[in-house]
Motif scaffolding. Structure first.
Motif, PDB file in Angstrom:
ATOM      1  N   LEU A 197      82.139  36.114   0.703  1.00 54.16           N
ATOM      2  CA  LEU A 197      81.245  36.172   1.858  1.00 54.16           C
ATOM      3  C   LEU A 197      81.453  34.981   2.796  1.00 54.16           C
ATOM      4  CD1 LEU A 197      77.938  37.435   0.200  1.00 54.16           C
ATOM      5  CD2 LEU A 197      79.429  38.699   1.752  1.00 54.16           C
ATOM      6  N   ASP A 198      81.709  33.801   2.229  1.00 54.26           N
ATOM      7  CA  ASP A 198      81.963  32.619   3.054  1.00 54.26           C
ATOM      8  C   ASP A 198      83.247  32.794   3.861  1.00 54.26           C
ATOM      9  OD1 ASP A 198      81.287  29.985   3.971  1.00 54.26           O
ATOM     10  OD2 ASP A 198      82.915  29.228   2.684  1.00 54.26           O
ATOM     11  N   ALA A 199      84.279  33.332   3.244  1.00 55.23           N
ATOM     12  CA  ALA A 199      85.538  33.579   3.960  1.00 55.23           C
ATOM     13  C   ALA A 199      85.322  34.613   5.064  1.00 55.23           C
ATOM     14  CB  ALA A 199      86.610  34.051   2.984  1.00 55.23           C
ATOM     15  N   LYS A 200      84.531  35.628   4.787  1.00 58.01           N
ATOM     16  CA  LYS A 200      84.232  36.656   5.785  1.00 58.01           C
ATOM     17  C   LYS A 200      83.457  36.052   6.962  1.00 58.01           C
ATOM     18  CE  LYS A 200      82.436  41.352   5.953  1.00 58.01           C
ATOM     19  NZ  LYS A 200      81.802  42.431   5.194  1.00 58.01           N
ATOM     20  N   ARG A 201      82.488  35.168   6.661  1.00 54.83           N
ATOM     21  CA  ARG A 201      81.710  34.513   7.721  1.00 54.83           C
ATOM     22  C   ARG A 201      82.601  33.647   8.602  1.00 54.83           C
ATOM     23  NH1 ARG A 201      79.793  29.633   8.230  1.00 54.83           N
ATOM     24  NH2 ARG A 201      80.141  29.123   6.055  1.00 54.83           N
ATOM     25  N   ARG A 202      83.530  32.916   7.977  1.00 53.60           N
ATOM     26  CA  ARG A 202      84.453  32.089   8.756  1.00 53.60           C
ATOM     27  C   ARG A 202      85.311  32.936   9.681  1.00 53.60           C
ATOM     28  NH1 ARG A 202      87.385  29.535   4.569  1.00 53.60           N
ATOM     29  NH2 ARG A 202      85.739  29.719   3.054  1.00 53.60           N
ATOM     30  N   LEU A 203      85.771  34.082   9.202  1.00 54.33           N
ATOM     31  CA  LEU A 203      86.567  34.975  10.041  1.00 54.33           C
ATOM     32  C   LEU A 203      85.748  35.521  11.212  1.00 54.33           C
ATOM     33  CD1 LEU A 203      88.660  36.997   7.435  1.00 54.33           C
ATOM     34  CD2 LEU A 203      89.516  35.421   9.154  1.00 54.33           C
ATOM     35  N   ILE A 204      84.515  35.885  10.944  1.00 53.78           N
ATOM     36  CA  ILE A 204      83.655  36.392  12.022  1.00 53.78           C
ATOM     37  C   ILE A 204      83.405  35.298  13.054  1.00 53.78           C
ATOM     38  CG2 ILE A 204      81.305  37.169  12.541  1.00 53.78           C
ATOM     39  CD1 ILE A 204      81.401  38.711   9.865  1.00 53.78           C
ATOM     40  N   ASP A 205      83.138  34.078  12.610  1.00 51.36           N
ATOM     41  CA  ASP A 205      82.956  32.951  13.532  1.00 51.36           C
ATOM     42  C   ASP A 205      84.200  32.741  14.386  1.00 51.36           C
ATOM     43  OD1 ASP A 205      80.387  32.419  12.731  1.00 51.36           O
ATOM     44  OD2 ASP A 205      80.936  30.761  11.390  1.00 51.36           O
TER      45      ASP A 205
END
Length: 188
Positions: free
Chosen positions: A23-31
């Motif tokens: 989820l953290d990696a996904k959030r970084r990609l969205i940012d």
């Protein structure tokens, strides 16, 4: 039995940790995608919680609230009205800063100069040279006592008509024939 329970808890904890990392990696990609798009408010809001992706990334400075309309020019008039001698623009800017009326811009002196020039064109102040400013003499003189109504209308009627412009003076200046909210002939 305790060992199997501990192993089961450890396996669940490892699964939760893996899910958090995903989820953290996904959030970084969205940012990152939001930053690459249009720099919308959502991008800055979501990236405020996470550390910057790279060193030296620029964040928008918080905007200062706009000054109320006329505050700066009112303070300029107030300051110049209290002065006996012409005052340099830097002293005017210092006064505005002390009274929280200084222009909110990257170059406040340039903005102040623009305001002073506009007031000069309106006939309220004058430049006495070397960037020293004062109110016009008519502005600093006390108002004359009120005259009777008949005398005031006589002075208005006695005002001479403007002289015809000299032919070599250039094209005539056309001024608006309307007053605020009316058209010529609307009162007839």
């Amino acid at each position: 039995m305790a060992d199997s329970f501990a192993e089961e808890l450890r396996a669940q904890l490892d699964g939760i940790q893996a899910e958090l990392e995903r989820l953290d990696a996904k959030r970084r990609l969205i940012d990152q995608l939001l930053r690459l798009e249009s720099g919308s408010a959502a991008a800055t809001a979501s990236s405020a919680d996470s550390p910057p992706a790279r060193r030296g990334s620029r964040r928008a400075a918080p905007k200062r609230p706009r000054l109320p309309r006329g505050l700066t020019t009112g303070k300029i008039r107030e300051f110049l009205g209290a002065q006996r001698e012409p005052v340099h623009a830097t002293a005017i800017l210092a006064y505005l800063e002390r009274h929280e009326a200084a222009p909110h811009s990257a170059k406040p002196m340039a903005t102040l100069q623009s305001n002073l020039q506009r007031l000069k064109e309106q006939g309220e102040i004058e430049n006495t040279g070397r960037n020293h400013w004062r109110l016009r003499a008519a502005q600093t003189a006390p108002p004359a006592p009120a005259a009777p109504a008949a005398a005031s209308t006589a002075s208005v009627a006695a005002t001479p008509a403007p002289a015809a412009p000299h032919p070599a003076a250039g094209p005539p200046v056309v001024r608006s024939t309307t007053t605020f909210g009316t058209r010529p002939g609307a009162g007839a």
